[in-house]
Design an enzyme around this catalytic site. Structure first.
Site: not given
Ligand code: BJW
Ligand code: ZN
Length: 248
Positions: A128, A222, A110, A136
């Site tokens: 992601h 984790n 991700q 663009c």
């Molecule tokens: C350690 C550590 C160490 C710390 N060692 N561990 C229900 C069902 C399906 C979908 C949805 C739903 N409800 C809502 C949705 C939609 C939504 C969603 O999931 N929302 C939830 C929040 C509820 N999802 C979407 O919108 C996605 N798209 C989609 O569903 O499309 C459908 C569609 C189809 C057709 C047409 C149109 C739409 C897209 C999701 C995009 C997420 N984007 C981001 C930003 C990306 C760009 C960027 O980086 O800026 O992605 S948000 C952010 O969260 C980023 C990350 O990749 C993502 C996940 O975060 P991650 O990596 O888990 O980080 P943290 O901080 O949350 O966790 C860190 C972890 O590490 C912790 O557990 C710590 O304990 C641990 N840790 N140090 C080991 N040293």
């Molecule tokens: Zn262009």
């Protein structure tokens, strides 16, 4: 830190696996100095998700979003892979040395920082997108050929259209090719390793559950418990940069 027995159990599962699928999140890059999102001091503490990680936020204030991503580009540029990235690259290499095909190891990430590729991982699927790519909004051209800090507002060299980061925001669909490749890896693996993700964001969070339901054991690494922990065959609690090298 996990007991020796859970480490040993995880090692045994890894040793007998033939097709491994890994899902990583921001925690894997934490030791490289890249901020996570939802931990204390993480990105979502000082930024509004709606403002910087949705298409509406970008439409409302592209300059604010570009300042956020310029800072992310600078942070990623100054970072190097840590022991967790390197361990995952070695895991893939190890499987290949035993004659496995490329598809036998898939790393679904991700993260947008590119550190897995920098560490030497080959079959990386960026769910992601990538902080290094811009897209663009008019002609659709995807390019990496822009300065580290983009001018605000950033404009396309080809058509003058507005540029955006080539990442996936909330409410946006994942790249169909990436999603298809990820789903194939999930369907075919006989071991699923999930590292450093809070497992709250869909569809990525569903992948370990889908693999588990098909019978593939799930190993989680984790520092905290997540919704995956209760479901995992082994949940190793501790830093990925310490535990992943110990797993190999
Ligand atoms: C350690 C550590 C160490 C710390 N060692 N561990 C229900 C069902 C399906 C979908 C949805 C739903 N409800 C809502 C949705 C939609 C939504 C969603 O999931 N929302 C939830 C929040 C509820 N999802 C979407 O919108 C996605 N798209 C989609 O569903 O499309 C459908 C569609 C189809 C057709 C047409 C149109 C739409 C897209 C999701 C995009 C997420 N984007 C981001 C930003 C990306 C760009 C960027 O980086 O800026 O992605 S948000 C952010 O969260 C980023 C990350 O990749 C993502 C996940 O975060 P991650 O990596 O888990 O980080 P943290 O901080 O949350 O966790 C860190 C972890 O590490 C912790 O557990 C710590 O304990 C641990 N840790 N140090 C080991 N040293
Ligand atoms: Zn262009």
């Amino acid at each position: 830190m996990p007991s020796l027995t859970s480490l040993e159990k995880a090692r045994a599962l890894l040793k007998s696996a033939r097709r491994i699928c890994v899902l990583t999140g921001a925690g894997v890059s934490a030791a490289s100095g890249i901020q996570t999102f939802r931990d204390a001091g993480g990105l979502w503490e000082n930024h509004s998700v709606a403002e910087v990680a949705t298409p509406q936020g970008f439409a409302d204030d592209p300059a604010l979003v570009w300042r956020f991503y310029n800072a992310r580009r600078k942070a990623a540029d100054g970072a190097s892979p840590n022991a967790a990235h390197l361990a995952l690259a070695r895991m893939e290499l190890g499987l290949r040395r035993h004659g496995a095909a490329r598809a036998a190891f898939a790393l679904l990430t991700q993260n947008i920082d590119g550190l897995h590729q920098q560490a030497g991982s080959q079959n990386v699927i960026e769910l992601h997108g990538s902080v290094w790519q811009v897209r663009c909004t008019d002609c659709g051209e995807i390019s990496e050929d822009y300065p580290l800090e983009l001018p605000v507002p950033a404009r396309c060299d080809e058509c003058g259209g507005r540029l955006r980061p080539n990442v996936v925001w909330f409410g946006e669909a994942l790249d169909p090719a990436a999603l298809q490749a990820a789903e194939a890896a999930v369907a075919e693996c006989d071991l699923f390793l999930v590292v450093g993700t809070s497992a709250l964001v869909q569809p990525a969070a569903a992948f370990p559950l889908l693999a588990g339901r098909r019978g593939a054991p799930v190993i989680e690494v984790n520092t905290e418990l997540t919704p995956i922990s209760v479901f995992a065959a082994v949940a190793l609690k501790g830093p990925a940069e310490t535990l992943l090298p110990q797993l190999l």
